[in-house]
Design a protein around this motif. Structure first.
Motif, PDB file in Angstrom:
ATOM      1  N   ASN A 194       0.803  -1.265  -0.019  1.00 24.27           N
ATOM      2  CA  ASN A 194      -0.005   0.070   0.052  1.00 24.27           C
ATOM      3  C   ASN A 194       0.910   1.253  -0.002  1.00 24.27           C
ATOM      4  O   ASN A 194       0.402   2.271  -0.701  1.00 24.27           O
ATOM      5  N   LEU A 195       1.821   1.236   0.655  1.00 26.66           N
ATOM      6  CA  LEU A 195       2.885   2.155   0.614  1.00 26.66           C
ATOM      7  C   LEU A 195       3.569   2.592  -0.456  1.00 26.66           C
ATOM      8  O   LEU A 195       3.893   3.788  -0.991  1.00 26.66           O
ATOM      9  N   LEU A 196       3.880   1.484  -1.077  1.00 30.11           N
ATOM     10  CA  LEU A 196       4.657   1.429  -2.521  1.00 30.11           C
ATOM     11  C   LEU A 196       3.425   2.234  -3.446  1.00 30.11           C
ATOM     12  O   LEU A 196       3.959   2.777  -4.445  1.00 30.11           O
ATOM     13  N   MET A 197       2.256   1.683  -3.350  1.00 26.13           N
ATOM     14  CA  MET A 197       1.252   2.265  -4.372  1.00 26.13           C
ATOM     15  C   MET A 197       1.113   3.863  -4.092  1.00 26.13           C
ATOM     16  O   MET A 197       1.093   4.471  -5.105  1.00 26.13           O
ATOM     17  N   VAL A 198       1.450   4.161  -3.083  1.00 26.30           N
ATOM     18  CA  VAL A 198       1.611   5.659  -2.682  1.00 26.30           C
ATOM     19  C   VAL A 198       2.730   6.177  -3.439  1.00 26.30           C
ATOM     20  O   VAL A 198       2.689   7.516  -3.954  1.00 26.30           O
ATOM     21  N   LEU A 199       3.808   5.618  -2.903  1.00 26.61           N
ATOM     22  CA  LEU A 199       5.019   6.146  -3.560  1.00 26.61           C
ATOM     23  C   LEU A 199       5.161   6.493  -5.129  1.00 26.61           C
ATOM     24  O   LEU A 199       5.685   7.276  -5.948  1.00 26.61           O
ATOM     25  N   ARG A 200       4.679   5.292  -5.748  1.00 31.48           N
ATOM     26  CA  ARG A 200       4.360   5.102  -7.141  1.00 31.48           C
ATOM     27  C   ARG A 200       3.363   5.873  -7.899  1.00 31.48           C
ATOM     28  O   ARG A 200       3.285   6.069  -9.009  1.00 31.48           O
ATOM     29  N   GLY A 201       2.425   6.530  -7.085  1.00 30.82           N
ATOM     30  CA  GLY A 201       1.352   7.532  -7.554  1.00 30.82           C
ATOM     31  C   GLY A 201       0.172   6.690  -7.978  1.00 30.82           C
ATOM     32  O   GLY A 201      -0.844   7.069  -8.665  1.00 30.82           O
ATOM     33  N   ARG A 202       0.162   5.176  -7.606  1.00 28.58           N
ATOM     34  CA  ARG A 202      -1.174   4.422  -8.090  1.00 28.58           C
ATOM     35  C   ARG A 202      -2.266   4.617  -6.775  1.00 28.58           C
ATOM     36  O   ARG A 202      -3.445   3.976  -7.056  1.00 28.58           O
ATOM     37  N   ALA A 203      -2.053   5.381  -5.857  1.00 24.33           N
ATOM     38  CA  ALA A 203      -2.974   5.446  -4.707  1.00 24.33           C
ATOM     39  C   ALA A 203      -2.656   6.800  -4.173  1.00 24.33           C
ATOM     40  O   ALA A 203      -1.406   7.196  -4.013  1.00 24.33           O
ATOM     41  N   ASP A 204      -3.592   7.638  -3.660  1.00 23.05           N
ATOM     42  CA  ASP A 204      -3.283   8.944  -3.084  1.00 23.05           C
ATOM     43  C   ASP A 204      -3.053   8.754  -1.655  1.00 23.05           C
ATOM     44  O   ASP A 204      -2.179   9.662  -1.029  1.00 23.05           O
ATOM     45  N   ILE A 205      -3.745   7.848  -1.006  1.00 17.63           N
ATOM     46  CA  ILE A 205      -3.649   7.844   0.701  1.00 17.63           C
ATOM     47  C   ILE A 205      -3.527   6.357   0.971  1.00 17.63           C
ATOM     48  O   ILE A 205      -4.415   5.582   0.354  1.00 17.63           O
ATOM     49  N   ALA A 206      -2.649   6.085   1.821  1.00 17.57           N
ATOM     50  CA  ALA A 206      -2.698   4.734   2.554  1.00 17.57           C
ATOM     51  C   ALA A 206      -3.089   4.883   3.968  1.00 17.57           C
ATOM     52  O   ALA A 206      -2.542   5.811   4.499  1.00 17.57           O
ATOM     53  N   LEU A 207      -3.647   4.050   4.605  1.00 15.38           N
ATOM     54  CA  LEU A 207      -3.805   3.941   6.127  1.00 15.38           C
ATOM     55  C   LEU A 207      -2.947   2.894   6.543  1.00 15.38           C
ATOM     56  O   LEU A 207      -3.228   1.558   6.214  1.00 15.38           O
ATOM     57  N   VAL A 208      -2.173   3.364   7.491  1.00 12.60           N
ATOM     58  CA  VAL A 208      -1.392   2.180   8.226  1.00 12.60           C
ATOM     59  C   VAL A 208      -1.393   2.610   9.854  1.00 12.60           C
ATOM     60  O   VAL A 208      -1.681   3.664  10.208  1.00 12.60           O
ATOM     61  N   THR A 209      -0.950   1.563  10.421  1.00  9.55           N
ATOM     62  CA  THR A 209      -0.818   1.839  12.015  1.00  9.55           C
ATOM     63  C   THR A 209       0.438   2.377  12.290  1.00  9.55           C
ATOM     64  O   THR A 209       1.395   2.407  11.446  1.00  9.55           O
ATOM     65  N   ARG A 210       0.473   3.284  13.342  1.00 10.82           N
ATOM     66  CA  ARG A 210       1.889   4.112  13.475  1.00 10.82           C
ATOM     67  C   ARG A 210       2.768   3.256  13.895  1.00 10.82           C
ATOM     68  O   ARG A 210       4.028   3.609  13.396  1.00 10.82           O
ATOM     69  N   SER A 211       2.516   1.989  14.568  1.00 13.94           N
ATOM     70  CA  SER A 211       3.525   1.235  14.848  1.00 13.94           C
ATOM     71  C   SER A 211       4.161   0.388  13.819  1.00 13.94           C
ATOM     72  O   SER A 211       5.547   0.340  13.784  1.00 13.94           O
ATOM     73  N   TYR A 212       3.282   0.198  12.575  1.00 15.99           N
ATOM     74  CA  TYR A 212       3.952  -0.387  11.521  1.00 15.99           C
ATOM     75  C   TYR A 212       4.778   0.725  10.705  1.00 15.99           C
ATOM     76  O   TYR A 212       5.839   0.550  10.241  1.00 15.99           O
ATOM     77  N   LEU A 213       4.279   2.167  10.588  1.00 17.58           N
ATOM     78  CA  LEU A 213       4.992   3.037   9.857  1.00 17.58           C
ATOM     79  C   LEU A 213       6.390   3.239  10.588  1.00 17.58           C
ATOM     80  O   LEU A 213       7.450   3.471   9.727  1.00 17.58           O
ATOM     81  N   SER A 214       6.444   3.119  11.995  1.00 16.37           N
ATOM     82  CA  SER A 214       7.637   3.317  12.450  1.00 16.37           C
ATOM     83  C   SER A 214       8.780   2.548  12.241  1.00 16.37           C
ATOM     84  O   SER A 214       9.633   2.698  11.981  1.00 16.37           O
ATOM     85  N   ASP A 215       8.261   1.056  12.164  1.00 14.43           N
ATOM     86  CA  ASP A 215       9.127   0.030  11.640  1.00 14.43           C
ATOM     87  C   ASP A 215       9.402   0.037  10.257  1.00 14.43           C
ATOM     88  O   ASP A 215      10.708  -0.021   9.735  1.00 14.43           O
ATOM     89  N   TYR A 216       8.539   0.617   9.270  1.00 13.16           N
ATOM     90  CA  TYR A 216       8.654   0.737   7.990  1.00 13.16           C
ATOM     91  C   TYR A 216       9.880   1.781   7.497  1.00 13.16           C
ATOM     92  O   TYR A 216      10.819   1.747   6.964  1.00 13.16           O
ATOM     93  N   PHE A 217       9.865   2.832   8.312  1.00 14.74           N
ATOM     94  CA  PHE A 217      10.751   3.944   8.361  1.00 14.74           C
ATOM     95  C   PHE A 217      12.156   3.366   8.490  1.00 14.74           C
ATOM     96  O   PHE A 217      13.057   3.887   7.961  1.00 14.74           O
ATOM     97  N   LEU A 218      12.090   2.491   9.476  1.00 20.98           N
ATOM     98  CA  LEU A 218      13.608   1.923   9.950  1.00 20.98           C
ATOM     99  C   LEU A 218      14.289   1.143   8.947  1.00 20.98           C
ATOM    100  O   LEU A 218      15.402   1.162   8.770  1.00 20.98           O
ATOM    101  N   ARG A 219      13.088   0.380   8.120  1.00 17.90           N
ATOM    102  CA  ARG A 219      13.648  -0.524   7.260  1.00 17.90           C
ATOM    103  C   ARG A 219      13.764   0.143   5.948  1.00 17.90           C
ATOM    104  O   ARG A 219      14.536  -0.179   4.900  1.00 17.90           O
TER     105      ARG A 219
END
Length: 267
Positions: free
Chosen positions: A178-203
């Motif tokens: 879902n976040l990749l879809m946002v980065l590539r312009g295939r979606a405007d907004i993704a909803l994610v948990t704050r905990s997941y986004l924290s881990d995603y940014f670390l990776r």
């Protein structure tokens, strides 16, 4: 010649000695449903022991010997049936509003809070940078959602057809997708948990500056454990074990790195 009393006494002493070397009563097995819900549970059907739930189970088992907590793989949609049919004794990191109201259960407040937040591309190519007001109105925007999740903006209706029709939503089983879809312009907004986004940014350190994270919160996840009425452990006993983990610092050690708040539990 031995008297009957002496003979009986010897048998009694022998029996008591035998009992003293037998192991104590076996721990009661408590089966916890494990559905893919990163970073809480990650692909349990593959046998992976990653995620926060396996860490919590290990801490619970190390704490005491009366209960043996084990994970039983399930899925977000299937967990209700597994619970009703007795395949699992407990669902964890849940909320009574997420489809549990018609199913007999006991709830235990886990004293944990996470949040569902909106994420968009900070500045699409050829456009001006977006600001926080971009998240005020979802009308006409393409949403990337996690299939089976109950979102507050959609009145907790998780039906895929409803979300696709009313919110132009694409549903997947991967926050990364879902976040990749946002980065590539295939979606405007993704909803994610704050905990997941924290881990995603670390990776994915390089993409953090490309994403705009909302101040707006769709919902606060106040986590509960949902127990079957006939579960081997009572709600009161499970709550007491969680309190011990809070008191000895294990809850904070497990959840704080993922920005999951350990909050007071009302008595």
């Amino acid at each position: 010649m031995s008297s009957p009393i002496r003979t009986a006494s010897r048998f009694l002493l022998a029996a008591l000695a035998a009992l003293s070397i037998l192991p104590s009563q076996a721990a009661q097995l408590v089966r916890i449903g494990a559905a893919h819900f990163p970073p809480y549970t990650v692909r349990p059907e593959t046998g992976a022991d990653t995620g926060l739930l396996p860490q919590l189970v290990a801490a619970l088992n190390a704490l005491q010997s009366d209960y043996q907590f084990v994970l039983v793989p399930t899925s977000i949609p299937r967990r209700f049936g597994d619970f009703k049919q007795g395949r699992v004794d407990m669902a964890i990191f849940e909320n009574p509003d997420w489809g549990w109201k018609e199913i007999p259960h006991t709830i235990v407040d886990m004293g944990l809070e996470d949040a569902e937040i909106f994420v968009a591309q900070r500045q699409p190519e050829g456009r001006s940078a977006r600001q926080q007001d971009y998240f005020d109105d979802l009308t006409g925007k393409r949403l990337a959602l996690f299939s089976g999740y109950h979102y507050e903006f959609a009145s907790f209706n998780a039906e895929p057809k409803y979300l696709a029709t009313h919110y132009n939503a694409t549903l997947t089983y991967s926050h990364d997708s879902n976040l990749l879809m946002v980065l590539r312009g295939r979606a405007d907004i993704a909803l994610v948990t704050r905990s997941y986004l924290s881990d995603y940014f670390l990776r994915n350190l390089k993409v953090a500056d490309q994403l705009l994270v909302s101040d707006r919160v769709d919902q606060v996840y106040h986590h509960y454990a949902i127990l079957r009425p006939t579960a081997p452990i009572t709600g009161e006993a499970f709550g007491s074990l969680l309190q011990e983990l809070r008191d000895n610092g294990q809850m904070l050690k497990i959840f704080d790195p993922y920005k999951i708040a350990v909050v007071p539990v009302p008595h």
